[in-house]
Design a protein around this motif. Structure first.
Motif, PDB file in Angstrom:
ATOM      1  N   LEU A  87     -80.170  26.933 -91.832  1.00  0.00           N
ATOM      2  CA  LEU A  87     -80.512  25.758 -92.367  1.00  0.00           C
ATOM      3  C   LEU A  87     -79.217  25.134 -93.160  1.00  0.00           C
ATOM      4  CD1 LEU A  87     -82.515  23.262 -92.063  1.00  0.00           C
ATOM      5  CD2 LEU A  87     -83.680  24.291 -94.028  1.00  0.00           C
ATOM      6  N   GLN A 144     -86.580  18.654 -87.901  1.00  0.00           N
ATOM      7  CA  GLN A 144     -87.445  19.558 -87.494  1.00  0.00           C
ATOM      8  C   GLN A 144     -87.132  20.910 -88.014  1.00  0.00           C
ATOM      9  OE1 GLN A 144     -90.064  19.196 -85.675  1.00  0.00           O
ATOM     10  NE2 GLN A 144     -89.775  16.926 -85.550  1.00  0.00           N
ATOM     11  N   ASN A 145     -85.762  21.417 -88.264  1.00  0.00           N
ATOM     12  CA  ASN A 145     -85.569  22.664 -88.769  1.00  0.00           C
ATOM     13  C   ASN A 145     -86.012  22.871 -90.266  1.00  0.00           C
ATOM     14  OD1 ASN A 145     -84.743  23.786 -86.285  1.00  0.00           O
ATOM     15  ND2 ASN A 145     -82.555  23.093 -86.804  1.00  0.00           N
ATOM     16  N   HIS A 146     -85.786  21.728 -91.030  1.00  0.00           N
ATOM     17  CA  HIS A 146     -86.086  21.655 -92.826  1.00  0.00           C
ATOM     18  C   HIS A 146     -87.501  21.844 -92.809  1.00  0.00           C
ATOM     19  CE1 HIS A 146     -84.204  20.460 -96.370  1.00  0.00           C
ATOM     20  NE2 HIS A 146     -85.738  20.298 -96.970  1.00  0.00           N
ATOM     21  N   ASP A 201     -83.020  16.960 -85.001  1.00  0.00           N
ATOM     22  CA  ASP A 201     -83.181  18.177 -85.080  1.00  0.00           C
ATOM     23  C   ASP A 201     -82.940  19.078 -86.514  1.00  0.00           C
ATOM     24  OD1 ASP A 201     -83.196  18.239 -82.412  1.00  0.00           O
ATOM     25  OD2 ASP A 201     -80.831  18.709 -81.935  1.00  0.00           O
ATOM     26  N   SER A 214     -81.199  31.976 -87.281  1.00  0.00           N
ATOM     27  CA  SER A 214     -82.576  31.417 -87.836  1.00  0.00           C
ATOM     28  C   SER A 214     -83.830  31.867 -87.254  1.00  0.00           C
ATOM     29  CB  SER A 214     -82.533  29.920 -87.420  1.00  0.00           C
ATOM     30  OG  SER A 214     -82.404  29.716 -85.961  1.00  0.00           O
ATOM     31  N   ARG A 215     -83.731  32.890 -86.636  1.00  0.00           N
ATOM     32  CA  ARG A 215     -85.094  33.679 -86.213  1.00  0.00           C
ATOM     33  C   ARG A 215     -85.791  34.341 -87.453  1.00  0.00           C
ATOM     34  NH1 ARG A 215     -82.618  36.517 -80.843  1.00  0.00           N
ATOM     35  NH2 ARG A 215     -80.928  36.675 -82.136  1.00  0.00           N
ATOM     36  N   ALA A 228     -76.395  24.306 -91.038  1.00  0.00           N
ATOM     37  CA  ALA A 228     -76.629  23.354 -90.222  1.00  0.00           C
ATOM     38  C   ALA A 228     -76.436  22.086 -91.002  1.00  0.00           C
ATOM     39  CB  ALA A 228     -77.961  23.360 -89.699  1.00  0.00           C
ATOM     40  N   ASP A 269     -83.264  32.253 -92.463  1.00  0.00           N
ATOM     41  CA  ASP A 269     -83.663  30.875 -91.975  1.00  0.00           C
ATOM     42  C   ASP A 269     -83.009  29.960 -92.942  1.00  0.00           C
ATOM     43  OD1 ASP A 269     -84.845  31.877 -89.887  1.00  0.00           O
ATOM     44  OD2 ASP A 269     -86.944  31.630 -90.716  1.00  0.00           O
ATOM     45  N   LYS A 291     -89.705  23.002 -90.522  1.00  0.00           N
ATOM     46  CA  LYS A 291     -90.361  24.508 -90.231  1.00  0.00           C
ATOM     47  C   LYS A 291     -89.998  25.366 -91.152  1.00  0.00           C
ATOM     48  CE  LYS A 291     -89.715  23.852 -85.254  1.00  0.00           C
ATOM     49  NZ  LYS A 291     -89.118  24.603 -83.929  1.00  0.00           N
ATOM     50  N   PHE A 292     -88.896  25.289 -92.220  1.00  0.00           N
ATOM     51  CA  PHE A 292     -88.376  26.129 -93.043  1.00  0.00           C
ATOM     52  C   PHE A 292     -89.506  26.048 -94.228  1.00  0.00           C
ATOM     53  CE2 PHE A 292     -86.414  26.820 -97.254  1.00  0.00           C
ATOM     54  CZ  PHE A 292     -86.254  28.336 -96.973  1.00  0.00           C
TER      55      PHE A 292
END
Length: 441
Positions: free
Chosen positions: A433, A351-353, A348, A6-7, A436, A429, A355-356
């Motif tokens: 995602l 948050q990842n969603h 978590d 995901s970087r 995940a 990413d 950010k994307f």
């Protein structure tokens, strides 16, 4: 175009990359991405995926347009090999893969034809020799009786040594992966040279024609509609229009039931209802696409299983209103706030969603680019379980090139050189995602 981390970009590689040494008897490893390899391809030890990537890049000359947004220092692995085409291609070259060994489809067909003709001639000659001499005497049975009349013992030893050394060197070539089928006849080589010269002549004529038509081309951002024909054919324009039209037609064929309290917060059941409706609409849309219907039915199921969720997440970034922090589906009059989404996700994952979505919004892509990007995401050729990954790869390459040409027209070539690789890195990413989401459902 996926990657497993995901970087925003792959890890940086060292300044100098040497092809891995293959110990005798050890498992063969791709010198590009590290996956298990079967043999050498185009002069380098490579897996089937990197072999196909290198062949396609050279055949359509796409490698000439590859650019790296990170100064050519991307670390290519199995999980990140789809992130940067430029670094992957350069690594192919570093391990010894030769562009000149990649033949066009016409050259390959011509070579196959010549092989079949030579095989037929050899069979005819063999049949003729058997007819002339049903049971030829063995050379090893008769030559020793008269050899002393022509050769000394020292000369016989020298001849035996030459023959032995020759076949030993041949066996070494075979062991390191050299293929007899790669050796072209003089006629095949002349034909290939002729085709190369003809293609070069055509490219020069086309370049001269473009310079004559437009000595000083206008800025794409000022007059991009006038220069569309330089980037997109009429067929490609029609295909893009069809993709957009059919997508919005899917809204009318799968309407969302009205919310009982439009001004109140969306209940978790409402969020799920919107999600289920979006899946239904997206699947019906996908089945209207001609290129999807050309894929085998078993591969269609694999693509839908892995691609629909990724397309929904990407679609979410298209309808997100950062000013109100809501997903505003204007075509249906439905709004889903971030807090509503948060109620059906783990912290978590939320948050990842988030950010994307923000990262996609920062790129400032237009709706048509995102529509084409959905097709790149759908036709993922590296999914496990595909019966014909090459057919899927050809479709994905088609949309990858199409979105690149569309962006060159819409944003201008200079902007696209910077924006395009960043967009592909964000897809890494998206892959992480999606995985995940699958793990938490």
């Amino acid at each position: 175009m996926h990657a497993a981390h995901s970087r925003p970009c792959p890890p940086r590689a060292p300044d100098k990359v040497e092809p891995p040494l293959q110990a005798p008897g050890a498992a063969k490893v791709c010198g590009v991405c590290g996956e298990r390899a079967k043999s050498h391809h185009f002069g380098g030890m490579a897996c089937d995926s990197c072999k196909a990537f290198f062949r396609r890049s050279v055949q359509n000359e796409a490698y000439r347009h590859f650019r790296c947004a990170y100064e050519g220092r991307c670390h290519i692995t199995i999980s990140s090999r789809k992130c940067c085409q430029n670094c992957r291609f350069q690594k192919c070259v570093k391990i010894g893969m030769e562009k000149k060994w990649v033949m066009s489809e016409e050259e390959r067909q011509h070579q196959d034809k010549l092989r079949k003709e030579r095989k037929r001639q050899r069979l005819e000659e063999a049949d003729g020799r058997r007819a002339e001499c049903p049971k030829p005497p063995s050379p090893m049975e008769a030559h020793r009786k008269s050899r002393h009349l022509f050769l000394s013992e020292q000369e016989v030893k020298e001849i035996d040594m030459l023959v032995k050394k020759f076949y030993e060197s041949f066996q070494k070539c075979v062991k390191i992966g050299m293929e007899k089928k790669w050796v072209m006849s003089e006629e095949e080589r002349q034909h290939q040279d002729k085709l190369r010269k003809e293609r070069k002549r055509q490219r020069l004529e086309e370049a001269d024609g473009r310079r004559a038509e437009c000595p000083k081309p206008p800025s794409p951002m000022e007059a991009h509609r006038k220069s569309r024909h330089l980037f997109l054919s009429e067929q490609e324009v029609k295909e893009i229009d069809m993709l957009v039209k059919k997508f919005y037609e899917s809204y009318s064929s799968n309407p969302l039931e009205p919310q009982s309290n439009p001004n109140g917060p969306a209940l978790p059941t409402r969020v799920v209802s919107v999600f289920v409706n979006a899946v239904t609409r997206l699947v019906s849309y996908i089945f209207t696409l001609p290129r999807f219907r050309q894929i085998a039915a078993c591969d269609q199921r694999v693509l839908l299983k892995h691609g629909v969720l990724a397309m929904l997440i990407l679609r979410g970034s298209m309808v997100y209103d950062s000013g109100q922090d809501v997903f505003d589906i204007k075509a249906e009059g439905a709004k889903v706030g971030l807090d509503d989404v948060k109620s059906v996700m783990t912290p978590d994952l939320y948050q990842n969603h988030h950010k994307f979505v923000q990262k996609m919004q920062s790129l400032g892509l237009d709706i048509t680019t995102l529509m084409l990007l959905q097709m790149v995401v759908l036709f993922s050729s590296d999914l496990s379980g595909l019966a014909d990954p090459d057919a899927v790869a050809r479709t994905q390459d088609h949309y990858t090139c199409l979105v690149r040409r569309y962006m060159s027209w819409w944003y201008g070539e200079e902007t696209t050189r910077l924006l395009y690789p960043k967009m592909l890195h964000v897809l890494a990413d998206l892959r992480a995602l999606t995985e995940a989401h699958n793990m938490n459902t």
